[in-house]
Design a protein around this motif. Structure first.
Motif, short mmCIF file in Angstrom:
data_model
loop_
_atom_site.label_atom_id
_atom_site.label_comp_id
_atom_site.label_asym_id
_atom_site.label_seq_id
_atom_site.Cartn_x
_atom_site.Cartn_y
_atom_site.Cartn_z
N SER A 198 44.50 43.54 36.18
CA SER A 198 44.38 43.52 37.64
C SER A 198 45.38 44.45 38.31
O SER A 198 45.14 44.93 39.42
N ILE A 199 46.51 44.69 37.64
CA ILE A 199 47.60 45.45 38.26
C ILE A 199 47.74 46.85 37.70
O ILE A 199 47.79 47.85 38.45
N GLN A 200 47.81 46.98 36.39
CA GLN A 200 48.32 48.21 35.79
C GLN A 200 47.40 49.42 35.85
O GLN A 200 47.90 50.53 36.02
N PRO A 201 46.09 49.29 35.69
CA PRO A 201 45.27 50.51 35.84
C PRO A 201 45.44 51.18 37.19
O PRO A 201 45.57 52.41 37.28
N LYS A 202 45.45 50.38 38.28
CA LYS A 202 45.66 50.96 39.61
C LYS A 202 47.06 51.51 39.74
O LYS A 202 47.28 52.59 40.32
N MET A 203 48.05 50.80 39.20
CA MET A 203 49.43 51.27 39.24
C MET A 203 49.58 52.62 38.54
O MET A 203 50.20 53.55 39.06
N LEU A 204 48.96 52.75 37.37
CA LEU A 204 49.06 54.00 36.62
C LEU A 204 48.31 55.13 37.34
O LEU A 204 48.73 56.29 37.26
#
Length: 315
Positions: free
Chosen positions: A79-85
């Motif tokens: 939920s967090i890391q793909p968008k963060m990256l």
């Protein structure tokens, strides 16, 4: 600003995620630890799910709860890391308003489910140590399924009001979120309205989830330790306590960073904004990576099965 522009901005179509404010030039370098954490979390939790599914000897309450923990870790990190990256690598900062609220729901829901799983696992250890002869009759597959469903439904029901409350507020100040994801408080703080309902409800959820869960886990381990100290020999005490080692380590890895973040948020006014955001994100995502490592190293059945899989591939 004209009235038309104010009305258009009242319900923004997108939010802008800043990543880690003040460290924009270092985003590429910061992506390295977060990318490593995501890959490790994804592979580790997926491996645990595969091992438990393929080995019938692991089809028991402890490992069912472990699978639910792995699923919640996968949902949280994904939920967090793909968008963060994508922010760190490609500067893709925009996120649709509805997507932002969806991300908010899955982040907080998976975190609540994970906390509930630790309570269920503490109950499993309590029954295994304090009522070993009745273990199979108390924790039947039906009871385990009901516990798992209750943990998931509690998270969904408690967190579902978050996006609905956030959607009703007018946003006429800014649509820039000073974080790499849409957290509940980070979003509602942008509203130009009295958000006390959201704030108070957020505190209520924290108390109902992590507050009560910590109390239940503490009670379980008090009873477990009392039963362990009644055993006749040191070897028996250490061997019995060793069966709780993985769960205890994973529980501490989940709750202690959250306590640190809470203390830093309330009393660390002198901390640089970028330091707080970096550390809070690191601590939020660390359990998803650490949990499969803890259970892979400390749980003999999983470690043995994992080594067997590797030796089979080598031969």
């Amino acid at each position: 600003m004209s009235d038309t522009n104010i009305n258009n901005f009242t319900n923004p179509s997108t939010f802008i995620l800043r990543g880690i404010p003040g460290l924009e030039e270092a985003h590429v370098w910061l992506s390295i630890p977060f990318c490593t954490m995501y890959i490790t979390a994804f592979l580790g939790n997926f491996t645990i799910l595969c091992i438990v599914k393929r080995d019938p000897s692991l089809h028991c309450p402890m490992y069912y709860f472990l699978c639910l923990l792995a699923i919640s870790d996968l949902v949280l990190s994904t939920s967090i890391q793909p968008k963060m990256l994508s922010i760190f690598w490609f500067n893709f900062r925009e996120i649709d308003f509805s997507a932002c609220l969806t991300q908010m729901f899955f982040i907080h829901c998976s975190s609540a489910v994970e906390s509930g799983v630790f309570v269920a696992m503490a109950l499993d250890r309590y029954v295994a140590i304090c009522e070993p002869l009745r273990y199979s009759t108390i924790l039947t597959n039906t009871i385990v399924a009901k516990l798992g469903l209750a943990v998931v439904m509690r998270g969904v029901i408690l967190v579902l009001p978050y996006p609905f409350l956030a959607r009703q507020w007018p946003y006429c100040r800014t649509n820039i979120i000073p974080e790499p994801y849409c957290g509940h408080i980070a979003v509602v703080n942008l509203a130009c309205a009295d958000i006390r309902i959201s704030s108070y409800y957020g505190l209520f959820v924290v108390f109902c989830v992590k507050g009560l869960d910590v109390i239940f886990i503490a009670i379980s381990y008090t009873l477990i330790l009392r039963a362990i100290f009644r055993l006749p020999t040191k070897d028996a005490q250490l061997k019995t306590f060793g069966t709780c080692g993985s769960h205890l380590c994973a529980t501490l890895a989940f709750y202690i960073p959250g306590l640190f973040i809470s203390i830093a948020y309330r009393f660390g006014q002198n901390l640089p904004m970028h330091f707080y955001i970096f550390i809070s994100n690191l601590f939020l995502l660390m359990p998803s990576m650490v949990n499969p490592i803890i259970y892979g190293v400390r749980t003999k059945q999983i470690r043995t099965r994992l080594l067997w899989l590797f030796t089979q591939k080598v031969t």
